[in-house]
Scaffold this motif. Structure first.
Motif, mmCIF file in Angstrom:
data_model
loop_
_atom_site.group_PDB
_atom_site.id
_atom_site.type_symbol
_atom_site.label_atom_id
_atom_site.label_comp_id
_atom_site.label_asym_id
_atom_site.label_seq_id
_atom_site.Cartn_x
_atom_site.Cartn_y
_atom_site.Cartn_z
ATOM 1 N N ALA A 170 0.855 -1.189 0.000
ATOM 2 C CA ALA A 170 0.000 0.000 0.000
ATOM 3 C C ALA A 170 0.890 1.237 0.000
ATOM 4 N N GLU A 171 0.485 2.252 -0.751
ATOM 5 C CA GLU A 171 1.256 3.494 -0.825
ATOM 6 C C GLU A 171 0.432 4.634 -0.257
ATOM 7 N N ALA A 172 1.088 5.489 0.510
ATOM 8 C CA ALA A 172 0.399 6.633 1.101
ATOM 9 C C ALA A 172 1.377 7.786 1.259
ATOM 10 N N GLU A 173 0.843 9.000 1.293
ATOM 11 C CA GLU A 173 1.674 10.172 1.556
ATOM 12 C C GLU A 173 1.795 10.368 3.061
ATOM 13 N N VAL A 174 3.016 10.618 3.514
ATOM 14 C CA VAL A 174 3.257 10.868 4.935
ATOM 15 C C VAL A 174 3.864 12.262 5.074
ATOM 16 N N VAL A 175 3.447 12.972 6.100
ATOM 17 C CA VAL A 175 3.855 14.357 6.306
ATOM 18 C C VAL A 175 4.546 14.482 7.656
ATOM 19 N N GLY A 176 5.625 15.234 7.696
ATOM 20 C CA GLY A 176 6.301 15.437 8.971
ATOM 21 C C GLY A 176 7.401 16.470 8.860
ATOM 22 N N ALA A 177 8.072 16.699 9.971
ATOM 23 C CA ALA A 177 9.153 17.678 10.009
ATOM 24 C C ALA A 177 10.096 17.315 11.140
ATOM 25 N N PHE A 178 11.329 17.795 11.031
ATOM 26 C CA PHE A 178 12.297 17.516 12.090
ATOM 27 C C PHE A 178 13.384 18.582 12.104
ATOM 28 N N TYR A 179 13.966 18.753 13.287
ATOM 29 C CA TYR A 179 15.142 19.601 13.424
ATOM 30 C C TYR A 179 16.372 18.757 13.115
ATOM 31 N N VAL A 180 17.383 19.366 12.536
ATOM 32 C CA VAL A 180 18.609 18.660 12.186
ATOM 33 C C VAL A 180 19.562 18.677 13.371
ATOM 34 N N GLY A 181 19.937 17.485 13.840
ATOM 35 C CA GLY A 181 20.913 17.363 14.915
ATOM 36 C C GLY A 181 22.247 16.885 14.362
ATOM 37 N N LYS A 182 23.136 16.453 15.248
ATOM 38 C CA LYS A 182 24.450 15.982 14.806
ATOM 39 C C LYS A 182 24.346 14.666 14.054
ATOM 40 N N ASN A 183 23.353 13.860 14.392
ATOM 41 C CA ASN A 183 23.134 12.576 13.738
ATOM 42 C C ASN A 183 21.843 12.661 12.931
ATOM 43 N N LEU A 184 21.976 12.708 11.606
ATOM 44 C CA LEU A 184 20.801 12.931 10.760
ATOM 45 C C LEU A 184 19.798 11.787 10.871
ATOM 46 N N ALA A 185 20.287 10.544 10.931
ATOM 47 C CA ALA A 185 19.372 9.402 11.010
ATOM 48 C C ALA A 185 18.479 9.500 12.242
ATOM 49 N N LYS A 186 19.073 9.867 13.375
ATOM 50 C CA LYS A 186 18.283 10.001 14.600
ATOM 51 C C LYS A 186 17.335 11.193 14.512
ATOM 52 N N SER A 187 17.786 12.251 13.864
ATOM 53 C CA SER A 187 16.917 13.421 13.690
ATOM 54 C C SER A 187 15.682 13.043 12.880
ATOM 55 N N ILE A 188 15.902 12.259 11.821
ATOM 56 C CA ILE A 188 14.791 11.822 10.972
ATOM 57 C C ILE A 188 13.808 10.972 11.771
ATOM 58 N N GLU A 189 14.337 10.103 12.626
ATOM 59 C CA GLU A 189 13.461 9.271 13.456
ATOM 60 C C GLU A 189 12.635 10.116 14.414
ATOM 61 N N TRP A 190 13.224 11.193 14.928
ATOM 62 C CA TRP A 190 12.482 12.082 15.819
ATOM 63 C C TRP A 190 11.319 12.738 15.084
ATOM 64 N N GLY A 191 11.428 12.843 13.770
ATOM 65 C CA GLY A 191 10.340 13.423 12.990
ATOM 66 C C GLY A 191 9.265 12.424 12.615
ATOM 67 N N GLY A 192 9.432 11.167 13.056
ATOM 68 C CA GLY A 192 8.423 10.154 12.768
ATOM 69 C C GLY A 192 8.665 9.393 11.481
ATOM 70 N N PHE A 193 9.859 9.561 10.895
ATOM 71 C CA PHE A 193 10.190 8.858 9.654
ATOM 72 C C PHE A 193 11.190 7.740 9.928
ATOM 73 N N GLU A 194 11.440 6.934 8.901
ATOM 74 C CA GLU A 194 12.470 5.905 8.964
ATOM 75 C C GLU A 194 13.784 6.498 8.450
ATOM 76 N N PRO A 195 14.939 6.008 8.948
ATOM 77 C CA PRO A 195 16.235 6.540 8.497
ATOM 78 C C PRO A 195 16.429 6.482 6.984
ATOM 79 N N ALA A 196 15.745 5.547 6.302
ATOM 80 C CA ALA A 196 15.868 5.424 4.846
ATOM 81 C C ALA A 196 15.428 6.689 4.119
ATOM 82 N N LEU A 197 14.744 7.591 4.814
ATOM 83 C CA LEU A 197 14.287 8.831 4.174
ATOM 84 C C LEU A 197 15.466 9.671 3.688
#
Length: 386
Positions: A170-197
């Motif tokens: 299934a495909e869907a649009e997901v919306v979110g936002a995040f602040y950029v920290g020293k570790n981008l992968a963790k920052s992305i996770e804080w925004g509710g996304f997966e690191p693959a983003l």
């Protein structure tokens, strides 16, 4: 938005995208937590953990019941289950090395005849086999390309029957936002996304900047297309819209939007422009590289040292192939070992070639101008394909 942007995308579409991006504003309380969670001192990390509602946001997904899998036989005492990655071995070698009798390997190959060729593989592909403990007969077999592409053969009345499993994509649009920290992968996770983003964002920003240029303290707002398999995350397919705003309030934000319409496809800025000086992209977005340029490669078909003057991407037959950059079609048709091929001449004397295609995009001919990311054909195995 400028008139050009509005004319290209449609004012209603632009309004919708802006509204969605405004929804994707990170919580103000996230800034200190992201900074601490992205590689700061133990004291800062402890402070973040003690904060109310500390921890990355988890996107709510609902698991979907899936098809029968070999893992369901885990408690069957009459079955022995073996699994392994294919690696660099041939299909037959990989299975026999794990104790699968060669005659049973041929049973598997016969079951998949016309459905899947196992000489076309990635090193990361995995297989799972359920063997009868007494007779070593194959009772079930699975070939796992990814969480969303799984092939299975199951014994019914002594006959192995193969199919590709329905993973309820299934495909869907997901919306979110995040602040950029020293570790981008963790920052992305804080925004509710997966690191693959991160990789998908880099693809969208190609020719403008990359995530390596994101400054700590900056803000990213994004709308992405997400694919789930059995209700769980599988992959991101593209960025619908993205805004990166540097930490410096005087710096200009970077915005990109995807567009797929007649005569144009790809990522554009808020003035309707694509990158001009660079912007080279992958011909098969998201596909892994299976073999790089190598003048001393051992040819997988000829079994001898033979120069490999290109880069191979692993993707299922029928996957779309796109022009890596704007240019003019100079060749289209059969090309010996290269199989069905398209050649495109780009500015500054650069030319790209696309081999082994299953088919070309309908109506394309020599002399046609193509844009960056324009569809030109589909993945195949024509010619001398490994």
């Amino acid at each position: 938005m400028t008139a050009l942007f509005g004319g290209l995308f449609g004012l209603a579409t632009v309004t919708t995208i802006i509204a969605l991006l405004i929804q994707g504003t990170p919580d103000r309380d996230d800034r200190s937590a992201v900074a601490a969670a992205s590689g700061s001192s133990p004291a800062e990390a402890s402070a973040a953990a003690a904060a109310p509602n500390a921890g990355p946001k988890k996107r709510e997904r609902v698991k979907v019941p899936g098809p029968w899998r070999i893992s369901d036989m885990a408690k069957d005492p009459s079955a022995r289950i073996v699994e392994e990655s294919i690696g660099a071995k041939s299909f037959i070698e990989a299975l026999t090395d794990k104790g699968v009798p060669k005659d049973q390997v041929y049973r598997i190959l016969k079951a998949f005849d016309g459905l899947r060729k196992f000489d076309k593989k990635n090193k990361s592909d995995r297989f799972v086999v359920a063997l009868d403990r007494d007779s070593k007969r194959v009772r079930a077999f699975e070939y796992v390309v990814s969480t969303y592409e799984v092939f299975q053969a199951k014994e019914v009345e002594g006959i192995l029957t193969a199919s590709q499993l329905d993973m309820k994509l299934a495909e869907a649009e997901v919306v979110g936002a995040f602040y950029v920290g020293k570790n981008l992968a963790k920052s992305i996770e804080w925004g509710g996304f997966e690191p693959a983003l991160a990789k998908t964002i880099d693809d969208a920003l190609s020719g403008r900047m990359s995530t390596e240029g994101f400054e700590e303290g900056g803000t990213v707002r994004v709308i992405a297309k997400e694919v789930t398999a059995l209700g769980e995350f599988a992959k991101y397919t593209e960025i619908v819209a993205l805004e990166y705003r540097p930490a410096d309030p005087s710096a200009s934000p970077v915005r990109v939007y995807t567009y797929d319409g007649k005569g144009a496809r790809g990522y554009f800025d808020d003035k309707g422009r694509q990158p001009d000086g660079s912007g080279w992209t992958s011909p098969v977005p998201g596909a892994p590289v299976t073999s790089r340029f190598n003048p001393k490669r051992m040819h997988p078909v000829l079994k001898k040292i033979h120069p490999h003057n290109g880069t191979d991407y692993g993707a299922p037959t029928g996957t779309p192939i796109y022009a890596v950059y704007r240019g003019k079609v100079t060749q289209i048709g059969p090309a010996g070992p290269c199989g069905n091929m398209v050649s495109i001449a780009h500015p500054n004397g650069i030319e790209s070639g696309y081999c082994h295609m299953s088919k070309f995009v309908q109506g394309m001919k020599v002399g046609d101008k193509v844009g960056t990311r324009q569809l030109i054909g589909y993945v195949g195995t024509t010619g001398r394909s490994p």
